[in-house]
Design a protein around this motif. Structure first.
Motif, PDB file in Angstrom:
ATOM      1  N   GLY A  61       2.022  12.808  12.856  1.00 32.88           N
ATOM      2  CA  GLY A  61       2.839  13.191  11.721  1.00 32.88           C
ATOM      3  C   GLY A  61       2.019  13.737  10.565  1.00 32.88           C
ATOM      4  O   GLY A  61       0.799  13.923  10.656  1.00 32.88           O
ATOM      5  N   GLU A  62       2.709  13.951   9.430  1.00 29.84           N
ATOM      6  CA  GLU A  62       2.092  14.596   8.277  1.00 29.84           C
ATOM      7  C   GLU A  62       1.035  13.716   7.623  1.00 29.84           C
ATOM      8  O   GLU A  62      -0.004  14.194   7.174  1.00 29.84           O
ATOM      9  N   GLU A  89       1.259   8.127  -0.415  1.00 32.30           N
ATOM     10  CA  GLU A  89       2.414   8.422   0.442  1.00 32.30           C
ATOM     11  C   GLU A  89       2.754   9.905   0.482  1.00 32.30           C
ATOM     12  O   GLU A  89       3.167  10.426   1.522  1.00 32.30           O
ATOM     13  N   LYS A  90       2.588  10.593  -0.648  1.00 36.34           N
ATOM     14  CA  LYS A  90       3.028  11.986  -0.731  1.00 36.34           C
ATOM     15  C   LYS A  90       1.951  12.993  -0.353  1.00 36.34           C
ATOM     16  O   LYS A  90       2.264  14.083   0.130  1.00 36.34           O
ATOM     17  N   LEU A  93      -6.609   9.809  -0.770  1.00 31.86           N
ATOM     18  CA  LEU A  93      -6.494  10.050  -2.207  1.00 31.86           C
ATOM     19  C   LEU A  93      -6.020   8.798  -2.935  1.00 31.86           C
ATOM     20  O   LEU A  93      -6.496   8.484  -4.026  1.00 31.86           O
ATOM     21  N   GLY A  94      -5.069   8.087  -2.331  1.00 28.67           N
ATOM     22  CA  GLY A  94      -4.589   6.858  -2.948  1.00 28.67           C
ATOM     23  C   GLY A  94      -5.678   5.810  -3.036  1.00 28.67           C
ATOM     24  O   GLY A  94      -5.913   5.215  -4.102  1.00 28.67           O
ATOM     25  N   VAL A 147      12.111   8.713  -2.901  1.00 27.58           N
ATOM     26  CA  VAL A 147      11.407   7.667  -3.646  1.00 27.58           C
ATOM     27  C   VAL A 147      10.351   7.042  -2.741  1.00 27.58           C
ATOM     28  O   VAL A 147      10.668   6.614  -1.625  1.00 27.58           O
ATOM     29  N   PRO A 148       9.084   6.988  -3.169  1.00 21.12           N
ATOM     30  CA  PRO A 148       8.061   6.341  -2.332  1.00 21.12           C
ATOM     31  C   PRO A 148       8.405   4.871  -2.092  1.00 21.12           C
ATOM     32  O   PRO A 148       8.950   4.186  -2.959  1.00 21.12           O
ATOM     33  N   ALA A 149       8.084   4.371  -0.898  1.00 19.65           N
ATOM     34  CA  ALA A 149       8.354   2.962  -0.581  1.00 19.65           C
ATOM     35  C   ALA A 149       7.584   2.028  -1.506  1.00 19.65           C
ATOM     36  O   ALA A 149       8.056   0.931  -1.840  1.00 19.65           O
TER      37      ALA A 149
END
Length: 588
Positions: free
Chosen positions: A51-52, A177-178, A183-184, A419-421
């Motif tokens: 996935g992404e 998440e995005k 990066l997070g 909305v991010p989880a």
């Protein structure tokens, strides 16, 4: 020491020493990094390998097992860090060492390989242990001669804790998440580095406070003990008791580490692969460790005078309530985050999406503006003498403003809002900042209830929060891997859980300091943090059971079990009012 404390109060910001706000911003960036990483960990482990934004594709159970062990070790490490600071290197060097280890830990996690993730988590455990307990210790020394201002100082510091947690979850969660997990994780490390550098280059503002373990402070503590407590015999630790403590530590560490390792390796690595008396090795090991610990605890308590012993019994009862609270409350970064990710409708369109974007922008920009204003006040008082530290701090705020505004503009540029989880976890900090003044007023009024009633009300509110998910998840069939429940149910959970936290978390440690003789504070704080550490591990075990219960009876049934348990124990706590009052012997 008196002269030094008075010197600190010559340079003030909002009526407090400028040094308090140096600690405020250092703690803010440390909490930013800790909670920012924590918000992503379960999501990263359970994300599909395809996935992404690929993750590791772990089962929920394995992810929760590792997460529970990590958070338990974080709390246990504070006892090591506190001991080293008190007896070897002092608070200031401990803070610097802890911040350095955490910076390396976050940098390692940004690489995303198995070796780097496990190395990063290990560094974060030890780093937090050196950092966390010693920041509050420095505040205690700063306000030793100004006890009337201590409550206000801790309130300001607590705001820094929650501001850091808020922005860490909001921004690290969003980027992770995005955009990408690295990066997070990396952003968490960058701001931990800013916190380290800001503290290092501004540390002279504290004078001699926290430089090294001092005889003056120890002598003052002894004098305070003599003034505040009736004479009572000392009960030293003989060799056999120290041996039991060491054995309990080894048993606990082996069990905590072995649990996720054996599950993640599918049993190929298992240090406790044996059976005794019909019990599996892991169960026998932890039961043995707990039996030894409680034997030693109650044996020692029995050696003190009646009043001291009964007050310590009261602390032990409070610790048991705290254990139950955190075992349920710490479902937030595990089970509740998974519920947000897989079972909640997080896609908003039309007016609903626009309202969310506006609200999310305001709750990000307004608090950041207020904290920036505090930063400018600090600059006016300290820039001349601590220019480098202030420049570093200003750079961190330029970056945080840039990321926040970029996030706001990016969200308004898309029609559909997802909305991010991780976003729901910011609600705890947001509600704390909003509700803390109200609860503080209640505790200072004539309506202030006894300690055990506060614990009981907190546990009942905890159950009410989980009851929201009992209702919200009632239509999710057993075995379902996804669903689309309204977001309002999670908002209600965090609202009630925050009110529960305000009833319990600030109250508990306060009563430990009131009920325990000064010479025993370290031992009983150890018992207290041990309860919290085990509760964090049990929270992970409960989360693992949630996976099995959801598959068999539905996720709503799991939340129902927790609701009933919390409410029942809450009423038990309230019913113990006459017993607790007698055990406390006049302490209110």
């Amino acid at each position: 020491m008196l002269h030094q404390s008075n010197d600190l109060f010559k340079t003030k910001v909002l009526g407090h020493p400028a040094g308090l706000f140096v600690l405020f911003f250092t703690e803010m960036w440390e909490r930013f990094s800790y909670y920012g990483m924590r918000a992503l960990l379960i999501l990263f482990f359970t994300a599909s390998v395809l996935g992404e934004h690929p993750g590791w594709g772990w089962s929920r159970g394995n992810a929760l097992a590792l997460f529970g062990s990590y958070t338990a070790l974080v709390y246990l490490s504070t006892m090591l860090g506190g001991y080293v600071a008190d007896n070897k290197i002092g608070y200031r060097k401990s803070v610097i060492l802890g911040a350095f280890l955490m910076t390396l830990g976050h940098a390692s996690m940004a690489v995303e390989t198995p070796w780097s993730i496990y190395t990063g988590l290990t560094l974060l455990v030890f780093g937090t242990g050196f950092f966390k307990p010693n920041m509050t210790s420095m505040i205690a020394l700063m306000y030793k001669d100004h006890p009337e201002k201590k409550d206000g100082a801790y309130t300001i510091f607590y705001m820094g804790v929650n501001a850091g947690a808020f922005f860490g979850i909001l921004l690290c969660g969003y980027l992770g998440e995005k955009v990408g997990w690295s990066l997070g994780f990396g952003l968490a490390g960058i701001f931990m580095l800013f916190g380290l550098l800001q503290f290092y280059f501004t540390q002279n503002i504290f004078g001699n406070i926290g430089l090294k373990p001092g005889k003056i402070e120890k002598g003052a503590d002894a004098a305070q003990e003599a003034a505040e407590h009736d004479p009572d015999k000392r009960v030293p630790f003989p060799g056999w008791q120290l041996a039991i403590i060491g054995l309990c530590c080894v048993i606990g560490l082996v069990w905590i580490i072995n649990d996720p390792v054996s599950k993640i390796s599918d049993g190929r690595i298992n240090f406790l692969r044996f059976n005794i008396f019909g019990l599996e090795g892991a169960d026998f090991t932890i039961l043995t460790g707990l039996a030894l610990f409680f034997f030693l605890l109650f044996y020692r308590l029995g050696k003190y005078s009646l009043i001291t012993r009964q007050r310590l019994y009261a602390v032990t009862i409070f610790a048991s309530f705290v254990f139950v609270f955190f075992a349920i409350f710490e479902q937030a970064p595990g089970t509740l985050t998974i519920f947000a990710k897989d079972y909640t409708n997080r896609v908003l369109e039309g007016n609903a999406g626009l309202i969310f974007k506006i609200v999310n922008s305001l709750i990000a920009v307004v608090p950041l503006g207020i904290i920036t204003w505090v930063l400018m006040l600090l600059f006016r008082q300290t820039f001349k003498n601590y220019a480098l530290g202030n420049i570093i701090l200003s750079c961190s705020f330029i970056i945080i403003w840039g990321i926040t505004l970029w996030m706001v503009v990016r969200e308004f540029s898309v029609e559909k809002t997802e909305v991010p989880a991780s976003w729901f976890s910011i609600l705890n900090s947001l509600f704390i900042i909003t509700l803390a003044p109200l609860f503080s007023k209640i505790w200072e009024s004539r309506f202030n209830p006894p300690a055990n009633v506060k614990f009981g009300v907190g546990l009942i509110l905890l159950g009410v929060g989980m009851a929201a998910l009992v209702v919200g998840a009632r239509h999710i069939p057993a075995g379902a891997n996804t669903a689309a429940v309204s977001m309002i149910w999670l908002v209600l959970v965090y609202l009630f859980h925050t009110m529960a936290e305000l009833c319990i978390s600030p109250v508990g440690l306060s009563y430990v300091s009131k009920l325990v003789p000064a010479r025993m504070i370290a031992f009983m704080f150890g018992v207290w943090y041990l309860a919290v550490a085990i509760a964090n591990k049990v929270a992970g075990i409960l989360g693992e059971n949630a996976v099995e219960i959801a598959a068999k009876d539905g996720i709503s049934y799991f939340f129902l079990i927790i609701t009933v348990a919390a409410v029942i124990i809450g009423f038990i706590a309230i019913s113990l009012t006459p017993v607790i009052r007698k055990l406390m012997h006049g302490i209110k």
